[in-house]
Structure formats: structure tokens, C-alpha cells
Design an enzyme around this catalytic site. Structure first.
Site, PDB file in Angstrom:
ATOM      1  N   GLU A  36      16.514  11.601  15.147  1.00  0.00           N
ATOM      2  CA  GLU A  36      18.181  10.430  14.713  1.00  0.00           C
ATOM      3  C   GLU A  36      19.072  11.485  14.513  1.00  0.00           C
ATOM      4  O   GLU A  36      19.375  11.738  12.302  1.00  0.00           O
ATOM      5  CB  GLU A  36      17.617   9.440  13.667  1.00  0.00           C
ATOM      6  CG  GLU A  36      18.510   8.766  13.426  1.00  0.00           C
ATOM      7  CD  GLU A  36      17.389   7.391  12.604  1.00  0.00           C
ATOM      8  OE1 GLU A  36      18.590   6.255  12.589  1.00  0.00           O
ATOM      9  OE2 GLU A  36      16.440   7.559  12.644  1.00  0.00           O
ATOM     10  N   LYS A 167      -3.547   7.831   4.575  1.00  0.00           N
ATOM     11  CA  LYS A 167      -2.682   6.973   6.108  1.00  0.00           C
ATOM     12  C   LYS A 167      -2.471   5.326   6.096  1.00  0.00           C
ATOM     13  O   LYS A 167      -2.572   5.146   7.431  1.00  0.00           O
ATOM     14  CB  LYS A 167      -3.164   7.903   7.050  1.00  0.00           C
ATOM     15  CG  LYS A 167      -3.492   9.623   6.890  1.00  0.00           C
ATOM     16  CD  LYS A 167      -3.214  10.380   7.602  1.00  0.00           C
ATOM     17  CE  LYS A 167      -3.946  11.856   7.211  1.00  0.00           C
ATOM     18  NZ  LYS A 167      -3.956  13.114   8.388  1.00  0.00           N
ATOM     19  N   ASP A 243       1.652  16.931   7.169  1.00  0.00           N
ATOM     20  CA  ASP A 243       0.518  16.079   8.201  1.00  0.00           C
ATOM     21  C   ASP A 243       1.525  14.531   8.709  1.00  0.00           C
ATOM     22  O   ASP A 243       1.386  13.960   7.373  1.00  0.00           O
ATOM     23  CB  ASP A 243      -0.768  15.575   7.779  1.00  0.00           C
ATOM     24  CG  ASP A 243      -1.559  14.442   8.250  1.00  0.00           C
ATOM     25  OD1 ASP A 243      -0.691  14.604   9.379  1.00  0.00           O
ATOM     26  OD2 ASP A 243      -3.166  14.119   8.352  1.00  0.00           O
TER      27      ASP A 243
END
Length: 370
Positions: A36, A167, A243
Site C-alpha cells: 500500500e 494472535k 511475526d
């Protein structure tokens, strides 16, 4: 026939410099890897403002810890409670167990939840310069073995019971923190708000309340009241060997904006910044160069390089968040920026700016991205 392993290139640009003070005192550019491309000039606009303000972006590391929760199955709820009381009352012994697993791991806190005959125990550790996923898992394995060996009526359930929580968006990590809890803030004088951001402090304050606070509440957001933390975090994570899945919880955070007699107070609070300057994802040439240029390969006390990295990530977030909110106070600016930067003549410039040593001049009118 299996296909050969392929490398997927991600455009990277060094943006800045930005100025930070407090936990870290530095003026330097930051690497952002993203498809982006409007993100670069958008963050660049916030970075430029930070260099024009005394002290730049002030950063405070409120806390740091990595968590892993184990799951124990008990005979019944009373047995689960008795087990938790034993665990809570024997912290010193548990700290000794953790110390055998790593010279950097330290047990700093415990939390528990009992559901029926299930006992969820959340271990929270400091992990030096590593993000700490593997370190806390190994420590939790040893702690679980120790508990099962001395506490009657409980059995192994899982090494991870999701009370960590890893996560996934959650309330508990926003409250207790996971990784680095960092607050960044800046006070932008009225003249810079009007000239560089093309808006006013009052308009930014009003939009932040209506969009980030009320809008997020209407949407049912979980411990989040921000415009696009994930954009900057993902780009920074990919560039520095983190990560990337940790942006799920990392993007939880709260933006504040206040009109102070025409000056703009602006802050970003990120309670779940999971970063490390050592460990998996490091060692690749580009990542090593990024960490070195950011000053995160210096000889410092354990944990200092990772805290520095977290501060620079949080400062990058503030730069992009400030730029976007300012742009969204002006009708049409957001879409116009995307059209100019993604479809116009700026595209070749974006492609040529992917080299590690590329400069950080705006590709076009630095409006925003979302």
C-alpha cells in the site's frame, strides 16, 4: 510435482526521519514494507511534523511481558480452586523453575480463571530482547510438569488454553498487556496543524471522538479505538523480521486527540506490541540491516534493544494515525491521495524507492491511507 520455493518481494521504503524522545532519544528513518504505497508519504507527513516539534514524539514504555496460559483439568471446581491457591502461594518456587529454562526469562505475574472443573493459569514473563513466544512456552511446559507433580487432583489439559491469548483480539490482553505496552504522544502547535495537516485541532478532536471512539463502539470493536494501527504495524513488522500475525492483537489500541487552545495533543496507546530484536525472523540480510540502522543491534542491557524497537514501531503508528485523521477531516482528501499515489505518475517513483537506502521525500501530496 511440487513447485520450487519462491520468494515474494514486498516493496520497502525508509520513511522519515522521525524524532522521538523519552524512552528512546533519536532522530532516524524507519523501514516500512508494504504493497500500500500511499502509506509511505502518509507516515512521512507525520514524521516530518515530529521533527518540527520540540521533543518530537514522546514515548513511554508502560510495561512489558509475554504470556502463555496452561489448561488443567481438575476433579471438580473446589479442587481447581485449591490448585490455584497452591500456585498463587508458591510463586517463589515457580520463579526458580522458570529460571532453569532461560537466563532471560523471569516470571512476573500469574492470573487464573476457573470454569467448571477447568483451571486456566496465565503465566506472564519478561523475555529479554526476544518477543518470547517460544521462551514462555518452554517455561510453561516446565511449570506445568512441576505443578502436576506436586498438586493432587489435577491433570494435563493443554500447554495453551487460549487465556494467553495469542494472535487473536481479546479484552484480557488489552487490560493486562502482552508484549510491550507503549504510549506515544505529541503536541503539535496550531500553525503546524493548519499548514502541514491542513486542518485544525478542534476538527481532529471531533473526528477522533465520532470516528475512533463512537464509531468503534457502534461497530463492537474490542479494546480498540483507532483508525489504522494495523497498517503501520504490519509494514514495520515485515521490515524488521517480526511475526506478522501479531498485528491481530497489536493493532488493538486507543487514539486520543485534544484541542489545547488551538494546539493539538495527539497520543496513541498500544498495550500489545509484540516485537523482538533477536529470535525467529532475524538473520536475513535485509532484516539485519534494518535492525542495525535502527540501533537495535547495540550492546545494551537485556531487553533494551527490544524496547527501542517497540518505541520506534509505536512512533511510526502515531505518524500514520495523525496523518490519516487529519486527512479525513477534509472531504475528498483520502480518495484523492490514493488516486494520485496508486494510479498516477507517482507509481514509478514508488517502485524505485524500494531500495534499502531510498530517501523519504513525499511521492506526491502526502494525504493519507486507510
Amino acid at each position: 510435482m511440487s513447485s520450487p520455493d519462491l520468494t515474494t518481494p514486498i516493496p520497502l521504503k525508509w520513511v522519515g526521519p522521525l524524532r522521538v524522545s523519552g524512552e528512546v532519544d533519536a532522530e532516524l528513518s524507519v523501514p516500512l514494507a508494504t504493497y500500500e504505497t500511499p502509506l509511505w508519504p502518509s507516515v512521512g507527513r507525520g514524521a516530518r511534523i515530529s521533527t518540527l516539534v520540540e521533543g518530537g514524539i514522546r514515548a513511554v514504555v508502560v510495561d512489558e511481558r509475554m504470556s502463555r496460559s496452561v489448561l488443567l483439568e481438575a476433579d471438580d471446581a473446589a479442587t481447581a480452586l485449591a490448585a490455584w491457591r497452591w500456585i498463587e502461594g508458591n510463586r517463589a518456587a515457580l520463579q526458580d523453575v522458570v529460571a532453569t529454562t532461560s537466563r532471560f526469562a523471569r516470571l512476573v505475574d500469574l492470573h487464573a480463571q476457573i470454569v467448571g472443573d477447568l483451571l486456566f493459569v496465565r503465566f506472564e514473563l519478561t523475555t529479554g530482547d526476544a518477543s518470547g513466544h517460544n521462551m514462555v512456552t518452554l517455561a510453561s511446559e516446565r511449570l506445568l510438569d512441576h505443578i502436576l507433580g506436586v498438586v493432587p487432583g489435577v491433570r494435563y489439559g493443554s500447554i495453551s488454553g487460549n487465556y494467553c491469548i495469542d494472535k487473536k483480539p481479546s479484552a484480557v490482553n488489552g487490560i493486562l498487556g502482552r508484549g510491550k505496552n507503549v504510549v506515544t504522544e505529541i503536541l503539535v502547535p496550531r500553525e503546524l496543524v493548519e499548514k502541514r495537516l491542513r486542518t485544525t485541532a478542534k476538527r481532529v478532536e471531533t473526528l477522533n471522538i465520532r470516528k475512533n471512539l463512537v464509531g468503534s463502539l457502534v461497530a463492537g470493536a474490542l479494546r480498540s479505538a483507532n483508525a489504522h494501527y494495523a497498517n503501520m504495524l504490519l509494514a514495520f513488522y515485515l521490515a524488521t523480521g517480526q511475526d506478522a500475525a501479531n498485528i491481530v492483537e497489536g493493532s488493538q489500541g486507543i487514539t486520543l486527540a485534544e484541542d489545547r487552545d488551538g494546539d493539538l495533543y495527539f497520543s496513541c496507546t498500544l498495550p500489545n506490541l509484540i516485537v523482538g530484536s533477536v529470535g525467529n525472523g532475524k538473520g536475513l540480510p535485509g532484516v539485519e540491516e534494518a535492525l542495525t540502522r535502527l540501533g537495535c543491534r547495540e550492546e545494551r542491557e537485556p531487553g533494551a534493544n527490544a524496547r527501542r524497537l517497540a518505541v520506534l514501531a509505536a512512533a511510526s503508528v502515531l505518524c500514520g494515525e495523525l496523518s490519516l485523521l487529519a486527512a479525513q477531516t477534509n472531504p475528498g482528501e483520502l480518495m484523492r491521495s490514493h488516486v494520485v499515489l496508486e494510479r498516477g505518475a507517482a507509481r514509478p517513483a514508488a517502485a524505485s524507492a524500494t531500495a534499502p537506502g531510498a530517501g523519504s521525500a513525499p511521492l506526491a501530496d502526502p494525504g493519507a491511507t486507510a
